[in-house]
Design a protein around this motif. Sequence first.
Motif: not given
Length: 312
Positions: A9-11, A23-27, A32-36, A61-62
């Motif tokens: 997982c990555v922020a 402003a900057d956005r955090v997604h 792999p997390a995106n695929v799940a 993220i969780e």
Amino acid sequence: MSFLVIGECVADIVRAPAGSDAADRVHPGGSPANVAYGLGRLGRDVTLLTQLADDTTGRLIEAHLKGAGVRVETGDLPERTPSAVVGLDARGQASYTFDIAWTLKSGPPADLAPGHVHIGSIAAVTAPGAAAVLAGTERLRERATVSYDPNVRPELMGEHGSAVARVERCVTLSDLVKASDEDLAWLYPDEDPRTVAARWLALGPAVVLLTRGAAGSLAVTRHHTVAAEAPPVTVVDTVGAGDSFMATVLDALAGQGRDALGALGAEDLAGLLRRAGAAAAVTVSRNGAQPPDRDELDAALQRFALRSGRGW
């Protein structure tokens, strides 16, 4: 059918364009997390084995993953949740600067018995955690099919020859592999992608899929080579497009065993590419890695078919 995805997982910290007031956005991100997440959005039974710190971005993220119905298994706690600063150019193409460590110590719990395992990106090739990923995949592939997406990040791959060898080991474990034209350009400079696909097929997979951005996609098996155009779409950003493509492929092929994958016909492959391409198009039309749910995907397929006038 249940899915197990193993990986990071990555922020994703998306920088605002220079000179703008945004402003900057955090997604929530990480291939792999995106695929799940994409599989969860499509209503699939999916578990993600990953690492998340007990920090603000880890909790973000969780919650994001669980909101799509993804079960999250955290192998162990890193000091901080990995992050990537994402820059977007005028065409919405993404570039990344990473702060990532992958130190997974143990593979999937013994009570997990998925029908399909997906691996890829940083987690499949980065020591020390990659050893646990590969050992777990080797154990589970006796009963499960396996897919792999190298999702190459040159800054994290190390020496080129060793990186290629690690990628090819993952290809050998897999029944289906997806790679982008950018992946192949870094792994095999100046080689024709179809030549690379043929060589990968010889290592073991039944299907190799190549994504080529606006140029569409390609499916290669031992019997067929099928190309599909990319659907028409206005690109906002490309973050997560390949992961959405991958999740949709896995959804469409759910329950297909190794023999069935090898027997896919040209029409099957064409339909697969169109469906996955539609999912990627929806994803690039909005900010962040936001793949479609099933209703959005079906609507997009109908819309693109009508717009093309050629039964796209």
